[in-house]
Structures are given as C-alpha cells and as structure tokens.
Design a protein around this motif. Structure first.
Motif, mmCIF file in Angstrom:
data_model
loop_
_atom_site.group_PDB
_atom_site.id
_atom_site.type_symbol
_atom_site.label_atom_id
_atom_site.label_comp_id
_atom_site.label_asym_id
_atom_site.label_seq_id
_atom_site.Cartn_x
_atom_site.Cartn_y
_atom_site.Cartn_z
ATOM 1 N N SER A 71 3.692 -12.480 -20.963
ATOM 2 C CA SER A 71 4.388 -12.659 -19.796
ATOM 3 C C SER A 71 4.618 -11.533 -19.302
ATOM 4 N N PHE A 72 4.624 -11.208 -17.857
ATOM 5 C CA PHE A 72 5.153 -10.236 -16.860
ATOM 6 C C PHE A 72 6.062 -10.728 -15.713
ATOM 7 N N ARG A 73 7.216 -9.948 -15.649
ATOM 8 C CA ARG A 73 7.941 -10.638 -14.579
ATOM 9 C C ARG A 73 7.553 -10.501 -13.259
ATOM 10 N N ASN A 74 6.789 -9.485 -12.913
ATOM 11 C CA ASN A 74 6.286 -9.356 -11.528
ATOM 12 C C ASN A 74 4.970 -8.454 -11.660
ATOM 13 N N ARG A 75 4.542 -8.163 -10.339
ATOM 14 C CA ARG A 75 3.364 -7.569 -10.200
ATOM 15 C C ARG A 75 3.734 -6.097 -10.743
ATOM 16 N N LEU A 76 4.986 -5.429 -10.431
ATOM 17 C CA LEU A 76 5.299 -4.032 -10.751
ATOM 18 C C LEU A 76 5.028 -3.930 -12.275
ATOM 19 N N GLU A 77 5.615 -4.898 -12.936
ATOM 20 C CA GLU A 77 5.497 -4.735 -14.324
ATOM 21 C C GLU A 77 3.985 -4.940 -14.994
ATOM 22 N N LEU A 78 3.361 -5.664 -14.363
ATOM 23 C CA LEU A 78 1.908 -5.763 -14.438
ATOM 24 C C LEU A 78 1.333 -4.663 -14.487
ATOM 25 N N SER A 79 1.758 -3.772 -13.366
ATOM 26 C CA SER A 79 0.801 -2.466 -12.983
ATOM 27 C C SER A 79 1.231 -1.497 -13.822
ATOM 28 N N GLN A 80 2.296 -1.521 -14.191
ATOM 29 C CA GLN A 80 2.996 -0.259 -15.124
ATOM 30 C C GLN A 80 2.399 -0.490 -16.556
ATOM 31 N N SER A 81 2.328 -1.711 -16.900
ATOM 32 C CA SER A 81 1.686 -1.779 -18.224
ATOM 33 C C SER A 81 0.136 -1.503 -18.422
ATOM 34 N N GLY A 82 -0.391 -1.467 -16.972
ATOM 35 C CA GLY A 82 -1.942 -1.274 -17.164
ATOM 36 C C GLY A 82 -2.729 -2.601 -17.142
ATOM 37 N N VAL A 83 -2.138 -3.547 -17.405
ATOM 38 C CA VAL A 83 -2.972 -4.897 -17.262
ATOM 39 C C VAL A 83 -3.707 -5.257 -16.056
ATOM 40 N N HIS A 84 -2.790 -4.907 -15.018
ATOM 41 C CA HIS A 84 -3.321 -5.180 -13.544
ATOM 42 C C HIS A 84 -2.768 -4.358 -12.709
ATOM 43 N N LYS A 85 -3.578 -2.979 -12.297
ATOM 44 C CA LYS A 85 -2.958 -1.898 -11.728
ATOM 45 C C LYS A 85 -2.331 -2.108 -10.241
ATOM 46 N N PRO A 86 -3.284 -2.606 -9.489
ATOM 47 C CA PRO A 86 -2.755 -2.616 -8.122
ATOM 48 C C PRO A 86 -1.764 -3.558 -7.899
ATOM 49 N N THR A 87 -0.788 -3.296 -7.025
ATOM 50 C CA THR A 87 0.404 -4.147 -7.084
ATOM 51 C C THR A 87 0.134 -5.259 -5.725
ATOM 52 N N GLN A 88 -0.577 -4.938 -4.975
ATOM 53 C CA GLN A 88 -0.954 -6.183 -3.808
ATOM 54 C C GLN A 88 -2.281 -6.867 -4.140
ATOM 55 N N ALA A 89 -3.438 -6.156 -4.353
ATOM 56 C CA ALA A 89 -4.516 -6.626 -4.454
ATOM 57 C C ALA A 89 -4.715 -7.774 -5.583
ATOM 58 N N GLY A 90 -5.553 -8.754 -5.497
ATOM 59 C CA GLY A 90 -5.728 -9.933 -6.635
ATOM 60 C C GLY A 90 -6.921 -9.262 -7.395
ATOM 61 N N ILE A 91 -7.832 -8.614 -6.958
ATOM 62 C CA ILE A 91 -8.923 -7.806 -7.704
ATOM 63 C C ILE A 91 -8.642 -6.432 -8.056
ATOM 64 N N SER A 92 -8.635 -6.034 -9.257
ATOM 65 C CA SER A 92 -8.574 -4.609 -9.660
ATOM 66 C C SER A 92 -9.830 -4.108 -10.134
ATOM 67 N N GLY A 93 -10.644 -3.165 -9.303
ATOM 68 C CA GLY A 93 -11.996 -2.901 -9.553
ATOM 69 C C GLY A 93 -12.254 -1.654 -8.778
ATOM 70 N N GLY A 94 -13.535 -1.281 -8.967
ATOM 71 C CA GLY A 94 -14.089 -0.210 -8.025
ATOM 72 C C GLY A 94 -15.548 -0.834 -7.691
ATOM 73 N N GLN A 95 -16.194 -0.604 -6.704
ATOM 74 C CA GLN A 95 -17.458 -1.530 -6.351
ATOM 75 C C GLN A 95 -18.593 -0.716 -7.065
ATOM 76 N N ILE A 127 -8.030 -9.584 -12.776
ATOM 77 C CA ILE A 127 -7.943 -10.532 -11.377
ATOM 78 C C ILE A 127 -6.474 -11.164 -11.828
ATOM 79 N N ILE A 128 -5.971 -11.465 -10.648
ATOM 80 C CA ILE A 128 -4.808 -12.307 -10.416
ATOM 81 C C ILE A 128 -5.192 -13.573 -9.997
ATOM 82 N N VAL A 129 -4.961 -14.663 -10.610
ATOM 83 C CA VAL A 129 -5.430 -16.175 -10.044
ATOM 84 C C VAL A 129 -3.987 -16.678 -10.012
ATOM 85 N N SER A 130 -3.648 -16.670 -8.482
ATOM 86 C CA SER A 130 -2.366 -17.129 -8.406
ATOM 87 C C SER A 130 -2.530 -18.210 -7.089
ATOM 88 N N GLY A 131 -3.776 -18.881 -6.922
ATOM 89 C CA GLY A 131 -3.816 -19.933 -6.170
ATOM 90 C C GLY A 131 -3.324 -19.861 -4.394
#
Lengths: 295, 295
Positions: free
Chosen positions: B15-39, B46-50
């Motif tokens: 579990s991660f409290r917020n986007r910042l924690e997710l970002s800093q742990s490297g699990v999902h780096k961008p703090t805004q975008a739902g998709i982390s990736g380079g084209q 990805i973040i699935v948040s409905g």
C-alpha cells in the motif's frame, strides 16, 4: 476424426489397464505406436513409457524422443531418425500450438511413471523440436513438451465457454472443447535493444513492418533459451528478424553458415557494425534445427 | 532507466499513501500521469483509479482507457484521443509483450479498488489495443490488460533463474529480473482448415513459408476473439496470412475495404472460391484497429 485436447469424461489421473483399453477409449488410438497423429494434422496423443533411451521426464516438462531408427528386436537405436510420420505430426502440433494428450506407462527408471498400467496425465504443448545425436550416436528428433496449466488453461477454458456460447447461439455442435490452442513467443529487454540497433529491419530480407503504433520486428535467439539448449540472452546470440524469417529460422527453414551466407534460402545475413555474432551458436542452430534432408 | 516488471522488495498488496510515495518508491514515477512510459520504450506502470468513464475493471482483466482528450476542469471527454505518448507506450508494451505494473487507487465504483490509498496489484500484460467511440461519443484508445500468473509466471521465474545463473557464471550483473516477457498467439482447429484451403499461402502477398517440417501460415481472426470484441471462430471471420501480414493486420498496419482492396498498403486480398468473408467484420477491424491518422 482426430480429436485434439480434452475428451468428454476423461480426467487427469485416469488409469487404463493396457493399450487396447487406451485405444478403445479413444485416448490413444494406435495399439503399437507411441505417437498418435497424422503428419498433416498434428499429433493428438503420445505414450511416454521410457522405451527410448533418450527420453527425459521432469514431470511438467518432458523431452520426448521421436520414433524410427530402432532395431525391432533389441530396441536399440541403429540408424538416424527422420522428421517423418509421428515425428512430423509432433512438429505440426508445435507449429500450430495444438495440445497433446500425454499418457505415461509404468517404467522403473522414471520418477513420474505410474507403478502399473497406463495413466492419462493431462494436456501438454510441444514447445520446441530439434535433432541431435542421441546416446547411440545416431540422429534422433527431440520434442520438448510442457504441461498446459495455470493461466493458459484458464484462458483456454474461458475461450471454450465463449465458443460453446457462440456455438449454441448458432445452433451448431455444442462440443468443440478441442478447438483452442496457443503458441507462445518469448521476448526480452535485450531483444528490444537489438531491434533498435537494426531500426526494426530484418537481417535477412530488410523488411521493416509498420503498424499503427510504429515499427515491429522480432528478436530471434540463435541458440534457443531454455533447457536443454540453454542459449544465453546476449547480443551475440540475437538476430533482428521479421516474423516470417523468425518462424522459418526457429523451425529449420534456413540456417546461417559461418561466413553468414544463408543455407536453405538465398542470401546473406546483414550485420551492423559492432554486432558480434557468436559462430558457435550459428553452428548449434545448423546442427539442431536446419534439416537439409527435407529440402 | 525505466525498469519493467518486478522491483526488489515490492510485493502484491503493498500500500502507498499517495502519488508522491508511489513516485519516490519507483513503483510509478510520474506524480500526475496515469501511464508511466516512453513511446519508444513501452509503459512500465499504470494507475487504475476510475478517472475515465470508460475504464472497466474485472479483477484479472482490465479494459483500460488511454489518456488525452479530457477537459481538465470537468474531467469529461471533449475530443478524440490519439495513439501518442502514454497510449503509444502501452501499444509498444503490447507488441513487445512487456509486463506492466498495475496500481489501483481508491474508487467507489470499482469492486477491485482498495478502500483507501493506492495498492500495487501485480504485473499485467497488454493483450490487445484498439480504438472505439467512448461513452461521450469521442474516440478513445482501449487496452485489455490481463494479469500474469499461473504457468506464465512460473515460466518467467524459471527463465529468471536460468538468467541469474547465466549472469553469475559470466560474472555480469546478477539482477535482471525485468528481462523476460512473453507474447501469446492463439490458434484454433478451424484455423488449420483455412490454412489448408489456401495451401499455406498468404492472402495478401502470396508468400508460402517453408520449414523443416512443411509449410507454415497463420490464421487471423478479422474481428478478434475474446471480450469485448467477441468475434466468432468461424470461416467468415478468418484469413490465411503470413506472420508478417498477421502482425500488421492485428496492429492496425493495414485494413481491408469492402471491395477487398487494402488500405494502408498496396494490393487486394486474394480470396479462394467458397471462402465467404463477412464484411461487417472487415468494417469492425477498420474502425477499431486501422489508424489512418498515423500514416
């Protein structure tokens, strides 16, 4: 009609007293041959009974030896096997991803054989086939079978349900549980690097495939990953190929000589500066996958 | 460096409290975008948040909507999405079979969302991507993700062990758990019939691929099998293609018009007498898979 996959009323672990019972139940029709199959249809079942000195049984993975080349009275390998009849049927199952019913017979040398009689042990997929010198120094054809379970089995079941639903809607036959099969291609991160190096063009034909989301190519391992080949996932063991030449290469449609001329098809491998290909792997592929006799 | 797949010390259910924690742990780096990736690299998480009205969460299967086209203040879809940025990254992951970390955020409408915070829910594979008219009548790009588990996960682990063994032998870096990915192609018994009808030649380019065990071709479903397309496994929904044109067709590199002329590439589909192709399926494919804008 040859039925691939599960049979109604057949469950893993079911026991059969002898080959005749196996035959009459439809689980494995031939009463003598270890491979049931037609060379244009694929193989629907095999018997693993340890009759071949080269068979290896690891439970969920079986390295199965093709048939032919044995002296009928001694059972010893006395000549090379060829990719014909049952062997060709197993190769066909591999290319089309058809499921194969595996029946194990009692055999004192195997940890996975039943103590007596014959036991149906579920569906396997033929992952790979190749030739090699067997213990008796003659060429044998080998097939790596892997048990279908977990996600793939679940997927197959979902698809079967969809299929059954569709069939009933259309008022067709409702039992087509044998219709779903899958083929797996593995890819790696290093694969991506080699594809980028070649800008997604095929080292054999220069084709660069375009999709709605950019270019597409495949990275082919020259000496395959996985037992028993255990080729490395390294740049000197990788090629950038279009899907057509990847399939041809993996299934022995052509080989690559040490001067990078192709054999089986015309042409020469294109190689980018700095891409060092290990020639031992090319020779391994030639010896195990390319089959001159069938040309 | 973008890391695909598992991360050291990261477990499903974390579990991660917020986007910042997710970002800093490297699990999902961008703090805004739902998709982390380079084209050009693929998407690693990805973040699935409905947040998107068109997302559908079935637990092990997620129909995920791409990004773009929303009004930033209302969140409503106000224009068409395009296959760019994160969407293109997810398409790249699909073509290369890369694993995607899925993180679910709290959302009252989903049965699979955590009650609060963000939860890492494991690795998924992007099975398919297509475009369609979303609920707001604008084009959205859709991605079907399926959880990687069971046999595939086991296979990946075996391969990782082999890899680790190889790496340690060669004294290279020992942590390359992200290197193994897989792509799945389904085949069916009906597929075999259509391939035989065309004698294993491609309906687009006439290529007939030769292997050590005979000819090879692939059967392509025009309207794909499986939800949400639910195309049937019937002859009027099948084509016999070489692997190259199969890949191009599935990934929107070309489409087929109702007069059987090709669009996206030159040529016309070759059709054998007696092979009736359902034109509704051709239109479905054109609408959902062929992307004119990227030509």
């Amino acid at each position: 009609m040859r039925i691939f996959g599960e049979l109604p009323g057949l469950y893993e672990g079911d026991s059969f007293r002898n080959r005749l019972e196996l035959s009459q139940s439809g689980v494995h029709k031939p009463t003598q041959a270890g491979i049931s199959g037609g060379q244009n249809e694929g193989a629907d079942s095999i018997i693993v009974s340890g009759g071949y000195e080269d068979d290896e049984d690891y439970g969920d993975i079986i390295i199965y030896t093709g048939h032919g080349g044995r002296d009928l009275s001694t059972g010893k390998q006395v000549t090379n096997q060829e990719l014909v009849r049952g062997n060709l049927a197993l190769a066909e199952s591999c290319k089309n991803g058809l499921p194969v019913r595996v029946i194990r017979g009692a055999h004192r040398k195997s940890n996975f054989a039943p103590e007596d009689n014959y036991r149906y042990d579920g569906l396997f997929r033929v992952e790979d086939y190749w030739k090699e010198k067997g213990k008796s120094n003659f060429i044998v054809w080998r097939f790596r079978l892997r048990k279908i379970e977990g996600e793939l089995k679940k997927q197959s079941n979902v698809l079967q349900e969809e299929q059954a639903e569709y069939n009933s809607k259309e008022d067709k036959q409702t039992k087509r549980i044998e219709t779903r099969v899958q083929r797996i291609v593995r890819d790696t991160i290093l694969s991506k690097k080699i594809k980028e190096k070649y800008k997604y063009t095929c080292q054999v034909c220069d084709t660069q495939i375009e999709t709605s989301s950019g270019y597409y190519a495949e990275a082919a391992h020259i000496k395959p990953l996985g037992a028993p080949h255990n080729g490395p996932d390294s740049e000197d063991n990788l090629l950038c190929l279009c899907p057509n030449h990847h399939v041809m290469f993996d299934y022995g449609g052509f080989g690559i000589l040490k001067n990078f001329e192709l054999i089986g098809i015309e042409g020469k491998l294109k190689i980018m500066k700095g891409h060092l290909i290990n020639k031992d792997y090319l020779r391994y592929h030639l010896e195990h996958f390319y089959d001159e006799k069938n040309r």
